[in-house]
Write a protein that holds these residues in place. Structure first.
Motif, PDB file in Angstrom:
ATOM      1  N   ALA A  68      43.935  33.861  31.532  1.00 28.35           N
ATOM      2  CA  ALA A  68      44.582  34.629  32.605  1.00 28.35           C
ATOM      3  C   ALA A  68      45.691  35.547  32.088  1.00 28.35           C
ATOM      4  CB  ALA A  68      45.122  33.679  33.673  1.00 28.35           C
ATOM      5  N   PRO A  69      46.589  35.093  31.206  1.00 24.92           N
ATOM      6  CA  PRO A  69      47.621  36.026  30.702  1.00 24.92           C
ATOM      7  C   PRO A  69      47.036  37.215  29.936  1.00 24.92           C
ATOM      8  CG  PRO A  69      48.238  33.743  30.259  1.00 24.92           C
ATOM      9  CD  PRO A  69      46.816  33.722  30.699  1.00 24.92           C
ATOM     10  N   VAL A  70      45.966  36.967  29.179  1.00 20.30           N
ATOM     11  CA  VAL A  70      45.343  38.059  28.417  1.00 20.30           C
ATOM     12  C   VAL A  70      44.684  39.050  29.374  1.00 20.30           C
ATOM     13  CG1 VAL A  70      43.624  38.624  26.659  1.00 20.30           C
ATOM     14  CG2 VAL A  70      44.986  36.531  26.450  1.00 20.30           C
ATOM     15  N   ILE A  71      43.958  38.519  30.374  1.00 19.47           N
ATOM     16  CA  ILE A  71      43.298  39.394  31.349  1.00 19.47           C
ATOM     17  C   ILE A  71      44.337  40.212  32.112  1.00 19.47           C
ATOM     18  CG2 ILE A  71      41.849  39.433  33.404  1.00 19.47           C
ATOM     19  CD1 ILE A  71      40.536  36.854  32.380  1.00 19.47           C
ATOM     20  N   LYS A  77      48.701  44.522  35.172  1.00 17.72           N
ATOM     21  CA  LYS A  77      49.496  44.065  36.309  1.00 17.72           C
ATOM     22  C   LYS A  77      49.711  42.572  36.194  1.00 17.72           C
ATOM     23  CE  LYS A  77      47.421  47.629  39.223  1.00 17.72           C
ATOM     24  NZ  LYS A  77      46.555  48.100  38.127  1.00 17.72           N
ATOM     25  N   ASP A  78      50.677  42.052  36.979  1.00 15.65           N
ATOM     26  CA  ASP A  78      50.940  40.620  36.998  1.00 15.65           C
ATOM     27  C   ASP A  78      50.995  40.157  38.450  1.00 15.65           C
ATOM     28  OD1 ASP A  78      53.830  40.508  38.044  1.00 15.65           O
ATOM     29  OD2 ASP A  78      54.003  41.897  36.350  1.00 15.65           O
ATOM     30  N   PRO A  79      50.935  38.842  38.690  1.00 15.11           N
ATOM     31  CA  PRO A  79      50.887  38.351  40.079  1.00 15.11           C
ATOM     32  C   PRO A  79      52.248  38.266  40.751  1.00 15.11           C
ATOM     33  CG  PRO A  79      50.721  36.515  38.562  1.00 15.11           C
ATOM     34  CD  PRO A  79      50.742  37.760  37.712  1.00 15.11           C
ATOM     35  N   TYR A  80      53.305  38.717  40.092  1.00 10.42           N
ATOM     36  CA  TYR A  80      54.647  38.569  40.667  1.00 10.42           C
ATOM     37  C   TYR A  80      55.260  39.907  41.098  1.00 10.42           C
ATOM     38  CZ  TYR A  80      54.087  34.086  38.323  1.00 10.42           C
ATOM     39  OH  TYR A  80      53.608  32.875  37.910  1.00 10.42           O
ATOM     40  N   LYS A 123      46.682  37.511  41.094  1.00 12.92           N
ATOM     41  CA  LYS A 123      47.094  36.305  41.798  1.00 12.92           C
ATOM     42  C   LYS A 123      45.969  35.280  41.836  1.00 12.92           C
ATOM     43  CE  LYS A 123      49.691  34.794  45.838  1.00 12.92           C
ATOM     44  NZ  LYS A 123      50.393  35.216  47.065  1.00 12.92           N
ATOM     45  N   LEU A 124      44.732  35.752  41.960  1.00 15.49           N
ATOM     46  CA  LEU A 124      43.596  34.835  41.988  1.00 15.49           C
ATOM     47  C   LEU A 124      43.370  34.170  40.637  1.00 15.49           C
ATOM     48  CD1 LEU A 124      41.143  33.626  43.418  1.00 15.49           C
ATOM     49  CD2 LEU A 124      39.851  35.663  42.767  1.00 15.49           C
ATOM     50  N   ILE A 125      43.385  34.941  39.552  1.00  7.24           N
ATOM     51  CA  ILE A 125      43.097  34.331  38.250  1.00  7.24           C
ATOM     52  C   ILE A 125      44.228  33.388  37.835  1.00  7.24           C
ATOM     53  CG2 ILE A 125      41.622  36.218  37.517  1.00  7.24           C
ATOM     54  CD1 ILE A 125      43.894  37.303  35.826  1.00  7.24           C
ATOM     55  N   TYR A 126      45.475  33.709  38.183  1.00 11.88           N
ATOM     56  CA  TYR A 126      46.560  32.779  37.894  1.00 11.88           C
ATOM     57  C   TYR A 126      46.501  31.577  38.838  1.00 11.88           C
ATOM     58  CZ  TYR A 126      49.273  35.275  34.360  1.00 11.88           C
ATOM     59  OH  TYR A 126      49.703  35.848  33.178  1.00 11.88           O
ATOM     60  N   GLY A 127      46.024  31.790  40.063  1.00 11.08           N
ATOM     61  CA  GLY A 127      45.835  30.662  40.969  1.00 11.08           C
ATOM     62  C   GLY A 127      44.780  29.706  40.456  1.00 11.08           C
ATOM     63  N   PHE A 316      38.044  36.389  48.590  1.00  6.61           N
ATOM     64  CA  PHE A 316      38.100  36.163  47.144  1.00  6.61           C
ATOM     65  C   PHE A 316      38.480  34.727  46.773  1.00  6.61           C
ATOM     66  CE2 PHE A 316      38.795  40.760  47.709  1.00  6.61           C
ATOM     67  CZ  PHE A 316      37.690  41.211  47.006  1.00  6.61           C
ATOM     68  N   PRO A 317      39.573  34.154  47.286  1.00  9.23           N
ATOM     69  CA  PRO A 317      39.836  32.750  46.953  1.00  9.23           C
ATOM     70  C   PRO A 317      38.805  31.805  47.555  1.00  9.23           C
ATOM     71  CG  PRO A 317      41.389  33.516  48.603  1.00  9.23           C
ATOM     72  CD  PRO A 317      40.643  34.723  48.133  1.00  9.23           C
ATOM     73  N   GLY A 318      38.284  32.148  48.762  1.00 10.76           N
ATOM     74  CA  GLY A 318      37.321  31.261  49.407  1.00 10.76           C
ATOM     75  C   GLY A 318      36.017  31.166  48.653  1.00 10.76           C
ATOM     76  N   ILE A 319      35.437  32.307  48.306  1.00 12.65           N
ATOM     77  CA  ILE A 319      34.149  32.290  47.624  1.00 12.65           C
ATOM     78  C   ILE A 319      34.270  31.724  46.221  1.00 12.65           C
ATOM     79  CG2 ILE A 319      34.233  34.597  46.602  1.00 12.65           C
ATOM     80  CD1 ILE A 319      31.218  32.979  48.337  1.00 12.65           C
ATOM     81  N   SER A 320      35.393  31.970  45.551  1.00 14.74           N
ATOM     82  CA  SER A 320      35.559  31.430  44.198  1.00 14.74           C
ATOM     83  C   SER A 320      35.672  29.908  44.226  1.00 14.74           C
ATOM     84  CB  SER A 320      36.793  32.043  43.533  1.00 14.74           C
ATOM     85  OG  SER A 320      37.969  31.727  44.258  1.00 14.74           O
TER      86      SER A 320
END
Length: 345
Positions: A68-71, A77-80, A123-127, A316-320
């Motif tokens: 996630a940090p590399v992506i 961009k970052d989730p914050y 936010k999704l990949i860090y989640g 996105f969070p639901g389907i993942s």
């Protein structure tokens, strides 16, 4: 028409048909190669296409979380970052992205979150990273506890078995979901004053501790039964007669024979802990904003602002999560079938 050959080493010539020679050589018994139970399990697992596909999907999710940090760095961009403050031209007066479908574009792949304007993709990949990390830690802790107490109770018997069994019966009487919700604030308050802001690591430790406390009993009970059935077998008695200490018998004789229930139960426990952790965060007693988390994203998606203005945010969070849970459950079925081919799905 093949020409006959002569046998060497004698004065007389003996006609030998090459085809007959090759037939005789092919009839020679070939050396048999034995396979270990692990190799047989792996062969059966590779034949299960659903299991292999599920393993690839599960591995993909863990790889996404790990990288996630590399992506995020490659994505730029970052989730914050609060884009509602940094790029106000992208939002209306209510904080809703102006572009359709939550602002999905080439710049923001999954759009922007209504309100604060966090980037949904990062936010999704860090989640995924945070949720899987917490659930994996809980699974490891519960499996180790279940192995220790379950095998010890089944092999040692007597007072040890009575103590462990009664503890399991007592803890199984707790309503787990209600206990999680009620105990999380209590556990957090042990580390932080209620008037202070709770650090993220405290919430993570509390989530792991609360889920571990009521998560190890089912595996311990299964291993206790398996160990009881093994304790009377001839190879265990032979190890006792030879003077082997209990720890060596458990490590060398019992544990290799209970690997199957350990692996199968582990593949069922981890997705259960993922949903439990997401549920706690959804209810506001787990991970909270701005820390990314699967459950926290569901909580945000259920707010009136998001439900009325950006229904795609839930997608996105639901389907993942659905894909991950289904894949991991199918992987558990495939692992069980690979260890026990007599089991019919």
């Amino acid at each position: 028409m093949t020409s006959p050959t002569k046998a060497e080493g004698s004065g007389s010539a003996v006609a030998l048909d090459p085809e007959l020679v090759s037939t005789v050589e092919s009839d020679k018994p070939q050396e048999l190669v034995g396979r270990s139970p692990g190799q047989l399990m792996w062969i059966r697992f590779k034949r299960d296409r659903a299991g292999v596909l599920s393993a690839c999907i599960v591995g993909f999710f863990f790889l996404i979380g790990l990288l996630a940090p590399v992506i995020s760095k490659l994505y730029g961009k970052d989730p914050y970052t609060v884009f509602a403050d940094e790029r106000p031209e992208l939002f209306d007066s209510a904080g809703v992205p102006l572009q359709p479908n939550g602002g999905i574009s080439g710049e923001f792949w999954f759009g922007l979150e209504p309100g604060n304007g966090y980037d949904v993709f990062t936010k999704l990949i860090y989640g995924i990273r945070n949720s899987l990390g917490i659930s994996l830690a809980v699974t490891i802790a519960t499996v180790l506890t279940g192995i220790l107490l379950g095998v010890a109770a089944g092999y040692l018997g007597g007072k040890t078995d009575q103590l462990v069994s009664r503890t399991i019966d007592f803890l199984l009487a707790f309503p787990s979901q209600l206990f999680f919700i009620a105990s999380m604030p209590v556990v957090v308050s042990l580390f932080v004053d209620p008037r202070d802001e709770t650090p993220v690591y405290v919430r993570v430790v509390a989530l792991i501790a609360v889920q571990w406390f009521l998560g190890w009993m089912s595996l311990a009970r299964i291993l206790r039964g398996s160990t009881l059935s093994l304790a009377g077998r001839e190879f265990i008695e032979a190890a006792r007669v030879s003077g082997a200490p209990p720890w060596r018998i458990i490590r060398k004789e019992i544990l290799p024979n209970v690997v199957t229930p350990i692996l199968v139960q582990s593949t069922y426990m981890l997705p259960a802990f993922v949903t439990a952790e997401a549920g706690l965060s959804f209810l506001g007693v787990g991970i909270v904003e701005p820390t990314p988390d699967w459950g926290q994203m569901f909580s945000k998606a259920s707010t009136e602002l998001v439900m009325q203005n950006d229904i795609t945010y839930m997608f996105f969070p639901g389907i993942s999560m659905i894909i991950f849970i289904v894949a991991f459950n199918l992987l558990g079925d495939s692992v069980r079938d690979a260890f026990d081919p007599k089991t019919a799905r």
